[in-house]
Write a protein that holds these residues in place. Sequence first.
Motif, PDB file in Angstrom:
ATOM      1  N   LYS A 435       4.507  34.303  10.498  1.00  0.00           N
ATOM      2  CA  LYS A 435       3.873  33.607   9.384  1.00  0.00           C
ATOM      3  C   LYS A 435       4.938  33.211   8.369  1.00  0.00           C
ATOM      4  O   LYS A 435       5.854  33.978   8.087  1.00  0.00           O
ATOM      5  CB  LYS A 435       2.842  34.496   8.705  1.00  0.00           C
ATOM      6  CG  LYS A 435       1.629  34.817   9.571  1.00  0.00           C
ATOM      7  CD  LYS A 435       0.639  35.680   8.808  1.00  0.00           C
ATOM      8  CE  LYS A 435      -0.593  35.973   9.647  1.00  0.00           C
ATOM      9  NZ  LYS A 435      -1.563  36.835   8.915  1.00  0.00           N
ATOM     10  N   ILE A 436       4.802  32.011   7.830  1.00  0.00           N
ATOM     11  CA  ILE A 436       5.671  31.574   6.740  1.00  0.00           C
ATOM     12  C   ILE A 436       4.829  31.520   5.480  1.00  0.00           C
ATOM     13  O   ILE A 436       3.811  30.823   5.418  1.00  0.00           O
ATOM     14  CB  ILE A 436       6.310  30.194   7.025  1.00  0.00           C
ATOM     15  CG1 ILE A 436       7.230  30.287   8.241  1.00  0.00           C
ATOM     16  CG2 ILE A 436       7.087  29.703   5.807  1.00  0.00           C
ATOM     17  CD1 ILE A 436       7.947  28.990   8.580  1.00  0.00           C
ATOM     18  N   GLU A 441       2.015  32.902  -3.514  1.00  0.00           N
ATOM     19  CA  GLU A 441       0.840  32.168  -3.053  1.00  0.00           C
ATOM     20  C   GLU A 441       0.150  32.923  -1.919  1.00  0.00           C
ATOM     21  O   GLU A 441       0.816  33.582  -1.109  1.00  0.00           O
ATOM     22  CB  GLU A 441       1.237  30.765  -2.564  1.00  0.00           C
ATOM     23  CG  GLU A 441       1.886  29.903  -3.628  1.00  0.00           C
ATOM     24  CD  GLU A 441       0.956  29.621  -4.797  1.00  0.00           C
ATOM     25  OE1 GLU A 441      -0.250  29.416  -4.565  1.00  0.00           O
ATOM     26  OE2 GLU A 441       1.446  29.612  -5.948  1.00  0.00           O
ATOM     27  N   LYS A 442      -1.155  32.823  -1.859  1.00  0.00           N
ATOM     28  CA  LYS A 442      -1.924  33.482  -0.807  1.00  0.00           C
ATOM     29  C   LYS A 442      -1.881  32.659   0.478  1.00  0.00           C
ATOM     30  O   LYS A 442      -1.704  31.443   0.447  1.00  0.00           O
ATOM     31  CB  LYS A 442      -3.362  33.687  -1.255  1.00  0.00           C
ATOM     32  CG  LYS A 442      -3.516  34.636  -2.440  1.00  0.00           C
ATOM     33  CD  LYS A 442      -4.977  34.772  -2.846  1.00  0.00           C
ATOM     34  CE  LYS A 442      -5.128  35.722  -4.028  1.00  0.00           C
ATOM     35  NZ  LYS A 442      -6.548  35.859  -4.444  1.00  0.00           N
ATOM     36  N   LYS A 460      -1.317  19.273   0.009  1.00  0.00           N
ATOM     37  CA  LYS A 460      -1.240  18.509  -1.239  1.00  0.00           C
ATOM     38  C   LYS A 460      -1.592  19.373  -2.446  1.00  0.00           C
ATOM     39  O   LYS A 460      -1.021  19.211  -3.535  1.00  0.00           O
ATOM     40  CB  LYS A 460      -2.159  17.291  -1.165  1.00  0.00           C
ATOM     41  CG  LYS A 460      -1.633  16.200  -0.244  1.00  0.00           C
ATOM     42  CD  LYS A 460      -2.494  14.952  -0.308  1.00  0.00           C
ATOM     43  CE  LYS A 460      -1.915  13.846   0.570  1.00  0.00           C
ATOM     44  NZ  LYS A 460      -2.742  12.612   0.525  1.00  0.00           N
ATOM     45  N   SER A 461      -2.549  20.268  -2.261  1.00  0.00           N
ATOM     46  CA  SER A 461      -2.932  21.133  -3.380  1.00  0.00           C
ATOM     47  C   SER A 461      -1.753  22.003  -3.824  1.00  0.00           C
ATOM     48  O   SER A 461      -1.556  22.246  -5.020  1.00  0.00           O
ATOM     49  CB  SER A 461      -4.107  22.031  -2.971  1.00  0.00           C
ATOM     50  OG  SER A 461      -3.766  22.835  -1.840  1.00  0.00           O
ATOM     51  N   LEU A 462      -0.954  22.439  -2.857  1.00  0.00           N
ATOM     52  CA  LEU A 462       0.207  23.265  -3.174  1.00  0.00           C
ATOM     53  C   LEU A 462       1.327  22.418  -3.770  1.00  0.00           C
ATOM     54  O   LEU A 462       2.034  22.868  -4.681  1.00  0.00           O
ATOM     55  CB  LEU A 462       0.693  23.980  -1.912  1.00  0.00           C
ATOM     56  CG  LEU A 462       1.608  25.186  -2.127  1.00  0.00           C
ATOM     57  CD1 LEU A 462       0.933  26.234  -3.009  1.00  0.00           C
ATOM     58  CD2 LEU A 462       2.004  25.792  -0.783  1.00  0.00           C
ATOM     59  N   GLN A 463       1.472  21.209  -3.272  1.00  0.00           N
ATOM     60  CA  GLN A 463       2.466  20.300  -3.845  1.00  0.00           C
ATOM     61  C   GLN A 463       2.216  20.099  -5.335  1.00  0.00           C
ATOM     62  O   GLN A 463       3.136  20.138  -6.152  1.00  0.00           O
ATOM     63  CB  GLN A 463       2.420  18.944  -3.140  1.00  0.00           C
ATOM     64  CG  GLN A 463       2.830  18.963  -1.687  1.00  0.00           C
ATOM     65  CD  GLN A 463       2.625  17.596  -1.049  1.00  0.00           C
ATOM     66  OE1 GLN A 463       2.974  16.557  -1.627  1.00  0.00           O
ATOM     67  NE2 GLN A 463       2.042  17.585   0.142  1.00  0.00           N
TER      68      GLN A 463
END
Length: 479
Positions: A435-436, A441-442, A460-463
Amino acid sequence: MNQKSFWLVVIALVITFGAQAQNTLHPTSSEYQYPTDPKVMEKLEHWRDQKFGILIHWGIYAVPGIVESWSIVNEDWINRKDTTQSYEDYKKWYWGLKEEFNPTGFDPSQWADAAAKAGMKYVVFTTKHHDGFNMFDTQFTDYKITNGPFGSNPKADVAKHVFDAFRAKDMMIGAYYSKPDWHSQYFWWDYRATPDRNVNYDIRKHPWRWNQFVQFTHNQLNEITTNYGDIDILWLDGGWVRPKSTVNEEVLSWGAPIPEFSQEIDMPKVAEMVRKNQEGILIVDRTVHGPFENYRTPEQGIPATMSPDPWESCITLGGAWGYVPNDRFKPSRKVIHLLIEIVAKGGNLLLGVGPTANGLFLPEQVERLEEIGAWLKVNGEGIYNTRAIESFQDGAFYFTQGKEKELFALLPLEEGEELGERISWSVNPPKKGSKIQVLGEKGSLKWKTENGKTVVSIPKSLQKKLAEVPALVFKYEVE
């Protein structure tokens, strides 16, 4: 010299020369000697886990706000604004600042709080700089903070209160001590002129005088390592005070005159004494490669490549080591990027922060430290307790390895830089099925191997969420 304008006298001292006018040194494996004492080895590895410390330069030079100590040296690179003032009168004025140094606002808890919030894990404090003014209650000279207007203050023994404040934050304690002492009659003898930074008489012709200086030095180091609680690091500066046989190209590059004789202070005896007082203490005889330089200290720069040997870049937050008015402080993003590169290359970062003459950090300094700490609070797992690996960099990415062999890919981001939908690196591939995760962040990110590269998809939400962060840290496992 009492003109107010003189407080800016040496801002023109070419800050780029740094605190000790020494160049950046690449730590070289072939020259480094690992300690053999198990207690020293244990403390050295513990120090390597800490990664981030603070170097506090504070002394009488804070009163006029000039670059520490160097203005009293008669070398070509020194420029003083007042060309009408004689050199001897200038030295008298400078040393007389002792009578003006009254830091009634001195608050070591403010320093320790700010350092702790920054995520720093150790402190190095100037007990004495080259000018010979002592920031501790030494019994071997009157030229000290406890003998002046601040002497009646309950916090007059400054070093004690600094060390206690940082010890209360569970930090390693380092005592900076300058080997040369330009105020001492045993180093700069008034009978002779003071042509440069070196001892100003021929030691071979005046062995008694030099032996008095050596004894003075030993006496003070004995005080520091017996009267001030647990000391983890003895950080010795002034690398021109050294055996002549150790002079190398690095020393010659400083451009300072090299005497025909050694300026030795008997480091084997110093080491024996301080380690009797403080079991396992690290000794950092800066730039004097050998058994008494337990880690290297490149200054105001970062080595070009990784070194597996212990080292530490000492770099200022602003332009100067001590306080100067209107100093320009590095953005926290810049410091974070420096920290990432240094740690990935196997080193620690010792960040220089200079308090004002009144004994406080400026609001701008505190703000920068808090911003750095906010990032480390989320991403410290990729910094602390890690070690460097051979493939430490790939393009913009840096890599570190944790104690459980987990890997961290650290990506510095410039202000305004957009995080794309896909990022990739070509070295240190994850093991199959790993896993990366982005620290802080979850969940985990989708990734694949494509043309020999690890390609990671960024939603996109993380960007959007991470658009302003100074750096990202990805954690994963490797084979």
